[in-house]
Design a protein around this motif. Structure first.
Motif, mmCIF file in Angstrom:
data_model
loop_
_atom_site.group_PDB
_atom_site.id
_atom_site.type_symbol
_atom_site.label_atom_id
_atom_site.label_comp_id
_atom_site.label_asym_id
_atom_site.label_seq_id
_atom_site.Cartn_x
_atom_site.Cartn_y
_atom_site.Cartn_z
ATOM 1 N N VAL A 124 0.844 -1.208 0.000
ATOM 2 C CA VAL A 124 0.000 0.000 0.000
ATOM 3 C C VAL A 124 0.870 1.244 0.000
ATOM 4 O O VAL A 124 0.637 2.195 -0.769
ATOM 5 N N ASP A 125 1.880 1.262 0.846
ATOM 6 C CA ASP A 125 2.786 2.399 0.944
ATOM 7 C C ASP A 125 3.468 2.663 -0.398
ATOM 8 O O ASP A 125 3.542 3.808 -0.874
ATOM 9 N N GLU A 126 3.957 1.612 -1.038
ATOM 10 C CA GLU A 126 4.646 1.753 -2.324
ATOM 11 C C GLU A 126 3.696 2.279 -3.399
ATOM 12 O O GLU A 126 4.069 3.164 -4.193
ATOM 13 N N VAL A 127 2.488 1.750 -3.444
ATOM 14 C CA VAL A 127 1.515 2.176 -4.454
ATOM 15 C C VAL A 127 1.145 3.644 -4.264
ATOM 16 O O VAL A 127 1.092 4.419 -5.229
ATOM 17 N N LEU A 128 0.923 4.054 -3.027
ATOM 18 C CA LEU A 128 0.534 5.437 -2.771
ATOM 19 C C LEU A 128 1.662 6.406 -3.078
ATOM 20 O O LEU A 128 1.417 7.533 -3.528
ATOM 21 N N ARG A 129 2.893 6.010 -2.845
ATOM 22 C CA ARG A 129 4.024 6.897 -3.157
ATOM 23 C C ARG A 129 4.192 7.063 -4.661
ATOM 24 O O ARG A 129 4.541 8.148 -5.138
ATOM 25 N N GLU A 130 3.926 6.003 -5.387
ATOM 26 C CA GLU A 130 4.116 6.052 -6.839
ATOM 27 C C GLU A 130 2.917 6.663 -7.564
ATOM 28 O O GLU A 130 3.077 7.406 -8.533
ATOM 29 N N TYR A 131 1.710 6.377 -7.069
ATOM 30 C CA TYR A 131 0.514 6.748 -7.833
ATOM 31 C C TYR A 131 -0.516 7.576 -7.055
ATOM 32 O O TYR A 131 -1.467 8.072 -7.650
ATOM 33 N N GLY A 132 -0.314 7.716 -5.744
ATOM 34 C CA GLY A 132 -1.331 8.392 -4.944
ATOM 35 C C GLY A 132 -0.911 9.711 -4.335
ATOM 36 O O GLY A 132 -1.702 10.347 -3.634
ATOM 37 N N GLY A 133 0.333 10.117 -4.542
ATOM 38 C CA GLY A 133 0.778 11.408 -4.034
ATOM 39 C C GLY A 133 1.235 11.408 -2.590
ATOM 40 O O GLY A 133 1.438 12.478 -1.998
ATOM 41 N N LEU A 134 1.436 10.228 -1.995
ATOM 42 C CA LEU A 134 1.935 10.164 -0.617
ATOM 43 C C LEU A 134 3.415 10.528 -0.589
ATOM 44 O O LEU A 134 4.212 9.939 -1.318
ATOM 45 N N GLU A 135 3.783 11.492 0.257
ATOM 46 C CA GLU A 135 5.171 11.944 0.316
ATOM 47 C C GLU A 135 5.786 11.792 1.703
ATOM 48 O O GLU A 135 6.955 11.447 1.832
ATOM 49 N N ALA A 136 5.023 12.048 2.747
ATOM 50 C CA ALA A 136 5.560 11.991 4.106
ATOM 51 C C ALA A 136 5.958 10.567 4.478
ATOM 52 O O ALA A 136 5.321 9.596 4.055
ATOM 53 N N GLU A 137 7.016 10.456 5.258
ATOM 54 C CA GLU A 137 7.431 9.143 5.729
ATOM 55 C C GLU A 137 6.446 8.628 6.778
ATOM 56 O O GLU A 137 5.993 9.382 7.643
ATOM 57 N N VAL A 138 6.132 7.358 6.695
ATOM 58 C CA VAL A 138 5.197 6.739 7.628
ATOM 59 C C VAL A 138 5.844 5.492 8.216
ATOM 60 O O VAL A 138 6.344 4.638 7.479
ATOM 61 N N ASP A 139 5.852 5.399 9.535
ATOM 62 C CA ASP A 139 6.336 4.195 10.206
ATOM 63 C C ASP A 139 5.209 3.167 10.174
ATOM 64 O O ASP A 139 4.249 3.250 10.937
ATOM 65 N N LEU A 140 5.329 2.206 9.270
ATOM 66 C CA LEU A 140 4.244 1.247 9.089
ATOM 67 C C LEU A 140 3.960 0.441 10.350
ATOM 68 O O LEU A 140 2.828 0.021 10.582
ATOM 69 N N ASN A 141 4.977 0.218 11.160
ATOM 70 C CA ASN A 141 4.769 -0.536 12.397
ATOM 71 C C ASN A 141 3.887 0.204 13.391
ATOM 72 O O ASN A 141 3.350 -0.409 14.327
ATOM 73 N N SER A 142 3.729 1.508 13.191
ATOM 74 C CA SER A 142 2.873 2.289 14.085
ATOM 75 C C SER A 142 1.457 2.422 13.556
ATOM 76 O O SER A 142 0.585 2.944 14.237
ATOM 77 N N VAL A 143 1.233 1.952 12.331
ATOM 78 C CA VAL A 143 -0.063 2.106 11.680
ATOM 79 C C VAL A 143 -1.027 0.990 12.063
ATOM 80 O O VAL A 143 -2.246 1.187 12.081
ATOM 81 N N TYR A 144 -0.480 -0.182 12.369
ATOM 82 C CA TYR A 144 -1.342 -1.312 12.677
ATOM 83 C C TYR A 144 -0.761 -2.124 13.819
ATOM 84 O O TYR A 144 0.432 -2.024 14.144
ATOM 85 N N SER A 145 -1.602 -2.942 14.426
ATOM 86 C CA SER A 145 -1.166 -3.872 15.466
ATOM 87 C C SER A 145 -1.830 -5.216 15.226
ATOM 88 O O SER A 145 -3.049 -5.287 15.015
ATOM 89 N N ASP A 146 -1.025 -6.282 15.262
ATOM 90 C CA ASP A 146 -1.574 -7.632 15.113
ATOM 91 C C ASP A 146 -1.718 -8.320 16.467
ATOM 92 O O ASP A 146 -1.805 -9.550 16.549
ATOM 93 N N ALA A 147 -1.778 -7.497 17.538
ATOM 94 C CA ALA A 147 -1.841 -8.050 18.897
ATOM 95 C C ALA A 147 -3.055 -8.956 19.100
ATOM 96 O O ALA A 147 -3.004 -9.896 19.895
ATOM 97 N N CYS A 148 -4.138 -8.681 18.386
ATOM 98 C CA CYS A 148 -5.349 -9.477 18.565
ATOM 99 C C CYS A 148 -5.258 -10.840 17.894
ATOM 100 O O CYS A 148 -6.165 -11.670 18.048
ATOM 101 N N TYR A 149 -4.189 -11.065 17.151
ATOM 102 C CA TYR A 149 -3.998 -12.351 16.475
ATOM 103 C C TYR A 149 -2.787 -13.113 16.988
ATOM 104 O O TYR A 149 -2.442 -14.163 16.450
ATOM 105 N N SER A 150 -2.136 -12.577 18.016
ATOM 106 C CA SER A 150 -0.928 -13.233 18.529
ATOM 107 C C SER A 150 -1.239 -14.051 19.770
ATOM 108 O O SER A 150 -2.351 -14.057 20.277
#
Length: 297
Positions: free
Chosen positions: A271-297
């Motif tokens: 998603v990050d790669e697609v948005l940077r190339e085609y969606g105009g996303l420029e700011a750096e985003v720490d993907l590890n802070s965007v989601y948590s898989d704690a409910c599946y661990s």
């Protein structure tokens, strides 16, 4: 615990898991009293959850990454559509059967996720998007059904179903199937709420996952539940066909193995790669802070 869930759109089978969880008491089994609030044209679940008007929301992963880029402190705890439903549709009698057949044809697109994913799909598979005539269209199907365009970006859980309901045979090309694996229908809340109430977030995840599982085992009952939410605007035959297609995006092999709604870091990277190339996303985003898989661990 009383909480609310804000949908990103009007009620339909896209949110079957939540409606079934409410109607069958799966939320109550988890100790939750959930109010499901509809979305719409001028209703943004991201804005409302961030403002504290709703506890949880559903939205697309693309939009949640843009929110993270704007330092809106949200966190995703599940993505119920393992396979993003964005894609491209052609009428079967158009002769378009492969990506290579796109070349020299006319594609109609609306700005947003399906078009971004389509461009990424074409690039990954060696097709120059500039070899395809591009025109902007709305979300209705009049242009492709009238022959004004040869291809149209769609959500394949919706527009192709509508076309088939009108008697047209269609071919659908889904970026996920061509190496652009992203997910959608993400359940999220604020980071503060998740940190303070992780057990509530995971209870929501379990109940909605259970709702989806029950729906696919009991599709006619699930349709009764969804249609009862908005009987004046939901057509049973159309919603039935959409639910059948939705099953393919919810119950992927990964979902069966890891749990309905589970996530993979690689899909967030895509998603990050697609948005940077085609969606105009420029700011750096720490993907590890965007989601948590704690409910599946």
């Amino acid at each position: 615990m009383s909480v609310s869930l804000r949908l990103p759109w009007f009620p339909n089978v896209q949110f079957t898991g939540s409606f079934v969880a409410q109607a069958k008491g799966f939320f109550a089994d988890e100790g939750l009293d959930v109010t499901i609030n509809p979305g719409g044209f001028d209703v943004n679940s991201i804005t409302l959850v961030a403002a504290g008007s709703d506890t949880f929301g559903l939205h697309d992963t693309n939009s949640l990454l843009f929110a993270a880029a704007e330092d809106i402190p949200l966190i995703t705890v599940a993505t119920y559509f393992h396979k993003h439903p964005g894609g491209v549709m052609a009428l079967a009698d158009s002769g378009i059967e492969t990506l290579e057949d796109f070349v020299g044809r006319r594609i109609g697109f609306a700005e947003g996720g399906p078009w971004q994913l389509t461009q990424a799909m074409l690039a990954k598979n060696g097709i120059d998007v500039n070899d395809i005539e591009q025109v902007t269209v709305g979300f209705d199907l009049s242009a492709i059904l009238n022959g004004d365009i040869d291809l149209q970006t769609v959500f394949f859980t919706n527009q192709p179903v509508l076309a088939e309901g009108e008697g047209y045979e269609v071919n659908v090309f889904v970026p996920y199937d061509y190496g652009i694996e992203t997910s959608a229908n993400a359940l999220f809340t604020t980071k503060d709420y998740f940190e303070s109430n992780p057990e509530v977030a995971c209870a929501m995840v379990r109940a909605i996952s259970r709702g989806w599982e029950y729906a696919f085992e009991n599709p006619e009952e699930a349709l009764d539940i969804v249609i009862a939410v908005d009987p004046e605007n939901l057509d049973r035959d159309k919603e039935r066909r959409s639910l059948e297609v939705t099953k393919t995006v919810v119950l992927t092999p990964d979902a069966v193995a890891d749990g309905i709604g589970s996530m993979k870091h690689s899909r967030w990277e895509t998603v990050d790669e697609v948005l940077r190339e085609y969606g105009g996303l420029e700011a750096e985003v720490d993907l590890n802070s965007v989601y948590s898989d704690a409910c599946y661990s």
